[in-house]
Design a protein around this motif. Structure first.
Motif, short mmCIF file in Angstrom:
data_model
loop_
_atom_site.label_atom_id
_atom_site.label_comp_id
_atom_site.label_asym_id
_atom_site.label_seq_id
_atom_site.Cartn_x
_atom_site.Cartn_y
_atom_site.Cartn_z
N MET A 83 0.78 -1.32 -0.16
CA MET A 83 0.09 0.06 0.10
C MET A 83 0.75 1.47 -0.05
SD MET A 83 -3.31 -1.51 1.89
CE MET A 83 -4.27 0.03 1.96
N ARG A 93 -2.40 2.97 -3.27
CA ARG A 93 -3.62 2.18 -3.03
C ARG A 93 -4.74 3.25 -3.64
NH1 ARG A 93 -5.58 6.47 -1.17
NH2 ARG A 93 -7.48 4.91 -0.73
N GLY A 94 -6.08 2.61 -3.63
CA GLY A 94 -7.06 3.12 -4.22
C GLY A 94 -7.19 2.28 -5.64
N ALA A 95 -8.36 1.95 -5.90
CA ALA A 95 -8.84 1.17 -7.03
C ALA A 95 -8.22 1.77 -8.50
CB ALA A 95 -10.20 0.91 -7.16
N ARG A 100 -3.32 -7.60 -4.96
CA ARG A 100 -4.43 -7.24 -4.19
C ARG A 100 -5.65 -7.93 -4.95
NH1 ARG A 100 -5.22 -1.66 -1.43
NH2 ARG A 100 -6.26 -2.80 0.05
N CYS A 134 -13.13 6.40 3.77
CA CYS A 134 -11.84 6.09 3.08
C CYS A 134 -11.04 7.30 2.21
CB CYS A 134 -12.03 4.87 1.99
SG CYS A 134 -10.39 4.16 1.84
N THR A 191 -10.64 8.81 -1.66
CA THR A 191 -11.13 8.60 -2.82
C THR A 191 -10.62 9.69 -3.77
OG1 THR A 191 -13.30 9.73 -2.48
CG2 THR A 191 -13.17 7.26 -2.15
N ALA A 221 -5.76 8.63 -4.67
CA ALA A 221 -6.43 7.13 -4.98
C ALA A 221 -6.58 6.98 -6.61
CB ALA A 221 -7.85 6.95 -4.18
N THR A 222 -6.30 8.16 -7.41
CA THR A 222 -6.69 8.18 -8.80
C THR A 222 -5.67 8.67 -9.68
OG1 THR A 222 -7.59 10.15 -8.55
CG2 THR A 222 -9.39 8.27 -8.11
N THR A 276 -12.39 10.43 -7.17
CA THR A 276 -14.00 10.05 -7.64
C THR A 276 -14.93 10.67 -6.51
OG1 THR A 276 -13.54 8.02 -6.29
CG2 THR A 276 -13.18 7.79 -8.31
N GLN A 308 -7.06 5.67 6.20
CA GLN A 308 -7.20 6.51 4.88
C GLN A 308 -7.94 7.84 5.12
OE1 GLN A 308 -7.77 3.16 5.19
NE2 GLN A 308 -6.94 2.14 3.40
N ALA A 339 -15.63 3.41 -5.04
CA ALA A 339 -15.85 1.88 -5.25
C ALA A 339 -14.73 0.85 -5.48
CB ALA A 339 -17.10 1.47 -6.27
N ASP A 340 -14.51 -0.23 -5.19
CA ASP A 340 -13.30 -0.98 -5.86
C ASP A 340 -13.86 -2.14 -6.65
OD1 ASP A 340 -12.18 -0.21 -2.80
OD2 ASP A 340 -10.69 -0.54 -3.94
N ASN A 382 -16.72 -1.78 -1.38
CA ASN A 382 -15.75 -0.38 -1.05
C ASN A 382 -15.13 -0.68 0.35
OD1 ASN A 382 -14.77 2.29 -1.84
ND2 ASN A 382 -16.25 2.84 -0.11
N LYS A 383 -14.45 0.13 0.79
CA LYS A 383 -13.76 0.08 2.15
C LYS A 383 -14.72 -0.50 3.19
CE LYS A 383 -10.29 0.47 2.55
NZ LYS A 383 -9.19 -0.80 2.58
N PHE A 390 -12.49 -4.73 2.98
CA PHE A 390 -13.76 -4.22 2.09
C PHE A 390 -15.04 -4.82 2.53
CE2 PHE A 390 -9.97 -4.16 -0.28
CZ PHE A 390 -9.99 -2.74 -0.83
C1 LIG Z 1 -11.22 6.15 -5.72
S1 LIG Z 1 -10.68 5.09 -4.79
C2 LIG Z 1 -12.09 4.05 -4.35
C3 LIG Z 1 -11.92 3.21 -3.44
O1 LIG Z 1 -10.60 2.62 -3.97
C4 LIG Z 1 -11.42 3.53 -1.88
O2 LIG Z 1 -12.81 3.74 -1.73
C5 LIG Z 1 -10.99 2.14 -1.13
O3 LIG Z 1 -11.75 1.44 -0.86
C6 LIG Z 1 -9.35 2.09 -1.16
O4 LIG Z 1 -8.98 0.88 -0.62
P1 LIG Z 1 -7.31 0.84 -0.16
O5 LIG Z 1 -7.48 -0.32 0.70
O6 LIG Z 1 -7.12 2.16 0.52
O7 LIG Z 1 -6.86 0.67 -1.55
#
Ligand SMILES: CSC[C@@H](O)[C@@H](O)C(=O)COP(=O)(O)O
Length: 358
Positions: free
Chosen positions: A51, A54-56, A96, A166, A168, A172-173, A178, A205, A245-246, A256-257, A322
């Motif tokens: 991590m 992290r973040g989808a 992951r 969490c 986002t 995370a992007t 998001t 997070q 969301a993941d 999601n988290k 999650f």
């Molecule tokens: C734009 S990120 C959306 C999800 O990835 C986020 O809400 C989440 O659950 C992230 O989890 P993580 O374990 O920190 O990777």
């Protein structure tokens, strides 16, 4: 609004330059801003597992660049480079399990290779594909922010008090977020009074990353314990819960988290609207429902220790990171292809047939 949204893009977590992947180490934020350079696929796989990133969407983008690093190393080694590239692919796919963006990005990289003309340069093609994945996530963030703000405006207009979970955001992007992108957009439009950020146990997070991102931009943010969320919905005039969301399945269930599911139950009880914001790369039409989503369980030490210090008794700890929110608790799923209100299988299928809106 797009220009003002672009101007709000300040933080980034992923940088591809000079043939290396640079990742901002999210394990030590907000105390230290340290970038780590990665030049091998195995290194990136470990960064995802531990991590650093992290973040989808960010996981997917990093994996795409990792496949470029792999191609460069394997081609230089000669022999059957594609077989070894596939080994790196498997290593990354194993890093992951829950965020489908990882498998989506890896799949796109393999497709690019499969479609390559005989005389084409595989390295150049893979690098162009990884950059396109990164860029399109950034664009998707912008489109979703605009759509999410329009949706808020349609229902209630100004003076929003939002609860999020969490992180986002930009961390995370590939863009500025998001769910946090929608919140940023709504703030820019003068619609946000305050954001409540769940601390998001056990990895924090919310307190380490979301609170840091929002405070840096002057967006009014208050941190709360996850267990305070229902009380806050009841007493603080929360108008929307907005989360990322993941993995979203064909029927609109959302992984999601951990803690998101109980937020949705609480939101329904308190008449608070519940919005999920995610790019279409997070939608997995191969899974019929959330029951099929692999839920990552991480080491119990994440629960039993805080900041490296043991705080829990000598017992076993269960640490699923999650959970799955059923579609019938969700008011809207916002994607770059459009919005699905009260999601179900038919509406999700229609959404996936649409083109991206940018
Ligand atoms: C734009 S990120 C959306 C999800 O990835 C986020 O809400 C989440 O659950 C992230 O989890 P993580 O374990 O920190 O990777």
């Amino acid at each position: 609004m797009r220009d003002r949204l672009l101007a709000a893009e300040k933080v980034k977590a992923i940088d591809w330059r000079d043939g290396a992947l640079y990742l901002l180490d999210q394990r030590i934020l907000p105390f230290e801003e340290k970038w780590i350079a990665y030049t091998s696929a195995a290194g990136v796989a470990e960064a995802i597992r531990s991590m650093v990133v992290r973040g989808a969407p960010a996981i997917g983008i990093s994996a795409a660049y990792a496949m470029v690093l792999s191609a460069r190393a394997r081609i230089a080694e000669g022999c059957d480079w594609q077989a070894e590239w596939e080994e790196d692919y498997a290593l990354l796919a194993d890093s992951r399990p829950t965020a489908v963006n990882l498998f989506w990005a890896l799949g796109r990289m393999r497709d690019r290779l499969d479609r390559l003309k005989e005389d084409a340069d595989p390295l150049a093609a893979l690098e162009a594909e990884a950059i396109a994945i990164h860029e399109s996530d950034r664009e998707a963030n912008l489109t979703m922010a605009q759509l999410g703000v329009d949706l808020i405006r349609k229902h209630q207009g100004n003076a929003q008090t939002i609860l999020t979970h969490c992180n986002t955001g930009a961390l995370a992007t590939g863009g500025f977020g998001t769910a946090l992108g929608v919140i940023r957009g709504a703030f820019i439009e003068g619609m946000v009074e305050r954001v409540y950020a769940d601390e998001t146990r056990p990895w924090l997070q919310g307190s380490r990353l979301t609170a840091w991102e929002l405070a840096n931009e002057g967006i009014p943010v208050t941190l709360n314990a996850d267990s305070a969320a229902a009380h806050i919905m009841k007493t603080k005039g929360i108008t929307w819960v907005i989360v990322g969301a993941d993995r979203i399945t064909a029927n609109g269930d959302v992984a999601n988290k951990i803690g998101t599911y109980q937020l949705a139950v609480s939101a329904m009880h308190h008449g608070v609207r519940f919005m999920v914001v995610a790019p279409s790369s997070t939608i997995d039409m191969n899974l019929a429902s959330g029951d099929d989503i692999p839920i990552e369980e991480r080491d119990g030490s994440e629960l039993l220790c805080v900041g490296g210090q043991r705080v829990g008794a000598e017992v076993e700890a269960f640490n699923p990171v999650f959970d799955v929110t059923p579609a019938d608790l969700i008011d809207a799923i916002v994607t770059e292809k459009g919005i699905v209100e009260r999601p179900d299988t038919a509406k999700m299928a229609q959404l996936m047939c649409r083109k991206r809106l940018h």
